[in-house]
Structures are given as C-alpha cells and as structure tokens.
Design a protein around this motif. Structure first.
Motif, mmCIF file in Angstrom:
data_model
loop_
_atom_site.group_PDB
_atom_site.id
_atom_site.type_symbol
_atom_site.label_atom_id
_atom_site.label_comp_id
_atom_site.label_asym_id
_atom_site.label_seq_id
_atom_site.Cartn_x
_atom_site.Cartn_y
_atom_site.Cartn_z
ATOM 1 N N ASN A 231 0.829 -1.218 0.000
ATOM 2 C CA ASN A 231 0.000 0.000 0.000
ATOM 3 C C ASN A 231 0.859 1.262 0.000
ATOM 4 O O ASN A 231 0.601 2.218 0.735
ATOM 5 C CB ASN A 231 -0.991 0.037 1.160
ATOM 6 C CG ASN A 231 -2.092 1.079 0.927
ATOM 7 O OD1 ASN A 231 -2.363 1.462 -0.205
ATOM 8 N ND2 ASN A 231 -2.710 1.540 2.007
ATOM 9 N N GLY A 232 1.856 1.261 -0.871
ATOM 10 C CA GLY A 232 2.679 2.450 -1.038
ATOM 11 C C GLY A 232 3.877 2.142 -1.915
ATOM 12 O O GLY A 232 4.511 1.100 -1.741
ATOM 13 N N ILE A 233 4.177 3.036 -2.864
ATOM 14 C CA ILE A 233 5.356 2.901 -3.712
ATOM 15 C C ILE A 233 6.164 4.190 -3.619
ATOM 16 O O ILE A 233 5.645 5.288 -3.841
ATOM 17 C CB ILE A 233 4.988 2.635 -5.182
ATOM 18 C CG1 ILE A 233 4.189 1.327 -5.325
ATOM 19 C CG2 ILE A 233 6.238 2.567 -6.048
ATOM 20 C CD1 ILE A 233 3.715 1.063 -6.739
ATOM 21 N N PHE A 234 7.430 4.055 -3.294
ATOM 22 C CA PHE A 234 8.343 5.190 -3.174
ATOM 23 C C PHE A 234 8.318 6.065 -4.423
ATOM 24 O O PHE A 234 8.345 5.571 -5.551
ATOM 25 C CB PHE A 234 9.753 4.651 -2.943
ATOM 26 C CG PHE A 234 10.849 5.660 -3.158
ATOM 27 C CD1 PHE A 234 11.195 6.551 -2.159
ATOM 28 C CD2 PHE A 234 11.541 5.713 -4.362
ATOM 29 C CE1 PHE A 234 12.208 7.480 -2.350
ATOM 30 C CE2 PHE A 234 12.556 6.629 -4.566
ATOM 31 C CZ PHE A 234 12.891 7.516 -3.555
ATOM 32 N N SER A 235 8.280 7.369 -4.194
ATOM 33 C CA SER A 235 8.419 8.335 -5.280
ATOM 34 C C SER A 235 9.722 9.114 -5.141
ATOM 35 O O SER A 235 10.518 9.196 -6.073
ATOM 36 C CB SER A 235 7.235 9.302 -5.289
ATOM 37 O OG SER A 235 7.447 10.362 -6.195
ATOM 38 N N CYS A 236 9.949 9.690 -3.948
ATOM 39 C CA CYS A 236 11.147 10.487 -3.701
ATOM 40 C C CYS A 236 11.294 10.673 -2.194
ATOM 41 O O CYS A 236 10.420 10.280 -1.425
ATOM 42 C CB CYS A 236 11.063 11.846 -4.405
ATOM 43 S SG CYS A 236 9.627 12.842 -3.917
ATOM 44 N N TYR A 272 9.953 9.096 3.145
ATOM 45 C CA TYR A 272 9.520 8.999 1.753
ATOM 46 C C TYR A 272 8.262 9.818 1.475
ATOM 47 O O TYR A 272 7.393 9.972 2.338
ATOM 48 C CB TYR A 272 9.165 7.547 1.410
ATOM 49 C CG TYR A 272 10.316 6.586 1.271
ATOM 50 C CD1 TYR A 272 11.640 7.005 1.234
ATOM 51 C CD2 TYR A 272 10.058 5.216 1.165
ATOM 52 C CE1 TYR A 272 12.671 6.102 1.096
ATOM 53 C CE2 TYR A 272 11.088 4.303 1.021
ATOM 54 C CZ TYR A 272 12.391 4.740 0.991
ATOM 55 O OH TYR A 272 13.408 3.835 0.848
ATOM 56 N N ALA A 273 8.165 10.269 0.236
ATOM 57 C CA ALA A 273 6.888 10.618 -0.373
ATOM 58 C C ALA A 273 6.557 9.472 -1.324
ATOM 59 O O ALA A 273 7.453 8.883 -1.937
ATOM 60 C CB ALA A 273 6.986 11.931 -1.139
ATOM 61 N N TYR A 274 5.280 9.145 -1.438
ATOM 62 C CA TYR A 274 4.862 7.990 -2.225
ATOM 63 C C TYR A 274 4.234 8.421 -3.545
ATOM 64 O O TYR A 274 3.713 9.534 -3.673
ATOM 65 C CB TYR A 274 3.888 7.127 -1.412
ATOM 66 C CG TYR A 274 4.538 6.611 -0.155
ATOM 67 C CD1 TYR A 274 5.328 5.470 -0.173
ATOM 68 C CD2 TYR A 274 4.431 7.314 1.042
ATOM 69 C CE1 TYR A 274 5.976 5.022 0.964
ATOM 70 C CE2 TYR A 274 5.074 6.875 2.186
ATOM 71 C CZ TYR A 274 5.845 5.735 2.146
ATOM 72 O OH TYR A 274 6.501 5.305 3.268
ATOM 73 N N ARG A 275 4.308 7.538 -4.513
ATOM 74 C CA ARG A 275 3.715 7.830 -5.817
ATOM 75 C C ARG A 275 2.229 8.135 -5.667
ATOM 76 O O ARG A 275 1.525 7.494 -4.884
ATOM 77 C CB ARG A 275 3.882 6.632 -6.756
ATOM 78 C CG ARG A 275 5.300 6.404 -7.231
ATOM 79 C CD ARG A 275 5.310 5.343 -8.322
ATOM 80 N NE ARG A 275 6.661 5.055 -8.783
ATOM 81 C CZ ARG A 275 6.945 4.248 -9.805
ATOM 82 N NH1 ARG A 275 5.963 3.646 -10.462
ATOM 83 N NH2 ARG A 275 8.196 4.035 -10.160
ATOM 84 N N ASP A 276 1.777 9.095 -6.443
ATOM 85 C CA ASP A 276 0.361 9.444 -6.415
ATOM 86 C C ASP A 276 -0.482 8.205 -6.697
ATOM 87 O O ASP A 276 -0.227 7.467 -7.659
ATOM 88 C CB ASP A 276 0.054 10.516 -7.457
ATOM 89 C CG ASP A 276 0.622 11.879 -7.084
ATOM 90 O OD1 ASP A 276 0.986 12.062 -5.907
ATOM 91 O OD2 ASP A 276 0.714 12.748 -7.972
#
Length: 384
Positions: A231-236, A272-276
């Motif tokens: 329930n989350g994919i790394f963005s930056c 982390y911020a996660y992919r939209d």
C-alpha cells in the motif's frame, strides 16, 4: 588499519579482499550470511551474538560527550568502495556486512535499547523470517539484522531466521513461518522472481504476516498486487536522513501506538513521499505520519533542495500503517534508513509492536482510516 584501507579505495574490491579483512578482525560488524542459507538466531543463541565484556570496555573508554555523539551519529566510517551499490550481490553483501556492519559500540547501543519483554505474550511459539537481499542497497541492513536478532533474544516474542536467498521465498519454505520481514529490500519483487511473488501473496492471503521496513516500499513498480500488499510505492525523499523530523501519531490510543506511549516524536531519519495513487487510507489504518504543523518539516536545511516544494504539496504524509490482506496482516514502517534508528528505544518498540501484530499475537483494530468516525492525533512536542 582497515578503515584507512577502505577510506582510500577508489576501485572495486573483490569478495576475497573484503573477506580477508573481515577474517583478520580489522572490520567490525556481523559476518554476512552465506548465499543460499538461512541463519538461525533464536531467543537462546545467536550466530552474531554480542560480547558484552568487549562492548562494555569499548564504551567505557569514551567520555560522555563522545559517547553521546556516537549514539547520535553512529561510528565514523571512511569512503566505501567506489561504485559498490552496482556490485553483484555477493560483493555488495560483503560491503554491507564488512564495511557498514555495526561496530561493537553500536551493538551495545542496540542491546541496551531493545525492549526486555514482548508487548503481549505470544499465543504460541512464533517464527519470523527476515529477508534482506536487495537491488539498491541501504547501508543499515546489517545493523537492522542485528537489531531484529536482539529483539527476538530479549523479548522471546519469536524465533528469527535470516536469509538472502530468493530460492527460499517459496511456498514450500514459507509455510513454516508466521511472518516474513522485508529488511530494506529495494525491488524485492524483482529479486524473488515470479515464483517468489506468488509465494508471498499466497503466504499473506492464507493468514500469515508481512512486515515491510523502509525500502520495502521502494518496490513493486510494475506489480499491482505487490503494490496493494504494501500500500505504497516510493516516489522520492524530500526529508533527507541528515534531518530530524516531526512525527504525529494517528489514533494514539491504538495498541501499536500505545506501545510507544501514544505520543508524537522527533526522529533523525529519511522519510519517503509515495507515488500518487499508490497509498490509500481506504485500505490501511494509518498510525504515524509527518507532523506538517511543524515548520522544520518544510524549511529545514536538511530538506532535499530540489524537492522542497513537495513538502507542501499534500496535507498528509503517512509513515506507518497496518492492514489486512486476505486473511493475513501487514505492518509497514518508513522508519529505518539510518543505522542510528536501530538503537532508538522508541523505534525498536514500534517495530516490536508491528511485528507482533503481523505475527498474530497483538490483536489490534485494523479498520481503514477513512472508515473511522473520528481520528485522534498526538502531535510532535514543540521542543526537541
């Protein structure tokens, strides 16, 4: 001598060279687990056990200020071998455990920081498998492995096995465990392959547990079921590991948050911020998030300058959560980039509570956040 050798290296070290340095004792830290094996460290013994007399002697040689600095920043290390994140796995593993492995002082910090009892008494003997092979490596992997071993040893909440062998992430092997912990396993879906991906899904859906730590969320970019599992994919990462950030608790009365006294906190780590669209509060019970009322989370010099505008892009930044996946339980925590995180008493208790939830012993409400009528919060304290 080894630190000087490592500090001056600008070329790719061979596995033999690093292994030799480890064997003569110039490089501190745990020896790597051989590829294709599981290493058992149950609550009664550990292949990477702490030598208390040696640790006490080393720590006693430092004055209070030096000891506090070491606890806050970790053991100074020189320059790692040039280009090591791109090494093949055996050589990469040797750097992780030989060069970045925990020093004796750091091991002592962990031993002193781990809880001495479980959050709840296990309903029966539990077994946890820790998988730590990765694509992009995090330098804290060996320190984390040692911390999980010490959690098992000190609390008797579970027996623990460590492995870096993707061939063991199969249904035939996983069936003996109650939960699988992914220790900073960047792109684990690539590492374990199609059979491993299917085995993990079946394992959790059948009623077992999954614990994802930090870079476990930097995975599953092309695997939809895996993305739903975490329930989350790394963005930056706008919030860099050199910064100290403010965190609030959501539902401070929740059993996992009560384990850390139900209070917001400050911590030096990477966030982390996660992919939209990759994280949904409709699926998970969110437990920890960034406290965006604190100015440091927006204007600190430790923010990544090119991503500073991202800190205000959303009103909510989740950090840790739990949810059901089929009949199983998932706990994810973003905390765990820095070595120092693994000897922070509050974080170790946070991990223990999440692990015991995933194992099935800590019964906790995992109703999705959006289904709650009221979500109480506990902000980070003003002073830190």
């Amino acid at each position: 001598m080894a630190s000087a050798i490592f500090g001056s290296l600008t070329f790719r070290l061979s596995t033999v060279a690093i292994s030799f340095l480890i064997s003569i004792g110039d490089v501190s830290g745990a020896n790597p687990v051989a590829s294709g094996t599981e290493s058992k460290a149950n609550t009664h013994s550990s292949s990477q056990g702490v030598k208390h007399s040696v640790n006490s002697e080393l720590v006693s040689d430092l004055d209070t200020a030096a000891l506090d600095k070491l606890r806050a920043e970790g053991t100074p290390r020189g320059r790692a071998p040039s280009g090591w994140p791109a090494f093949n796995w055996p050589e990469k593993r040797d750097v992780l455990f030989g060069f970045y492995g925990p020093s004796e002082q750091e091991k002592q910090f962990i031993v002193e920081a781990v809880p001495q009892s479980p959050i709840v008494k296990p309903e029966h003997k539990r077994k946890l498998l820790v998988f730590y092979r990765c694509q992009y490596p995090h330098a804290s992997i060996a320190t984390a492995n040692f911390a999980y071993q010490q959690l098992a040893k000190a609390t008797d909440a579970f027996d623990i096995m460590l492995t870096d062998d993707p061939a063991l992430i199969r249904t035939s092997n996983l069936s003996q465990y109650d939960a699988l912990l992914l220790n900073n396993t960047t792109d684990f879906d690539v590492t374990v392959g199609a059979d491993g991906r299917a085995a993990i899904l079946n394992f959790v859906r059948s009623g077992k547990g999954l614990i994802g730590i930090h870079a476990a969320a930097d995975s599953c970019k092309g695997w939809r079921d895996g993305a739903r599992l975490i329930n989350g994919i790394f963005s930056c990462h706008p919030w860099l590991p050199t910064g100290t950030w403010a965190f609030q608790l959501q539902s401070p009365e929740h059993p996992i948050n009560q384990a850390i006294e139900g209070k917001g906190f400050w911590l030096r780590d990477e966030v982390y911020a996660y992919r939209d669209g990759s994280h949904s509060p409709d699926q998970s019970r969110e437990l920890v998030s960034l406290d965006l009322t604190k100015s440091e989370n927006h204007d600190s010099p430790s923010l990544r300058e090119s991503l500073r505008d991202r800190t205000n892009a959303k009103p909510h930044r989740p950090v840790a959560w739990i949810h059901r996946f089929g009949e199983g339980r998932v706990f994810y925590s973003n905390l765990g980039h820095n070595n120092t995180t693994y000897w922070h008493p509050m974080v170790l208790t946070h991990y223990l509570a999440g692990i015991q939830y995933a194992l099935g012993d800590l019964h906790a409400d995992d109703t999705a956040t959006t289904e709650l009528a009221i979500v109480n919060t506990s902000p980070a304290p003003i002073d830190h």
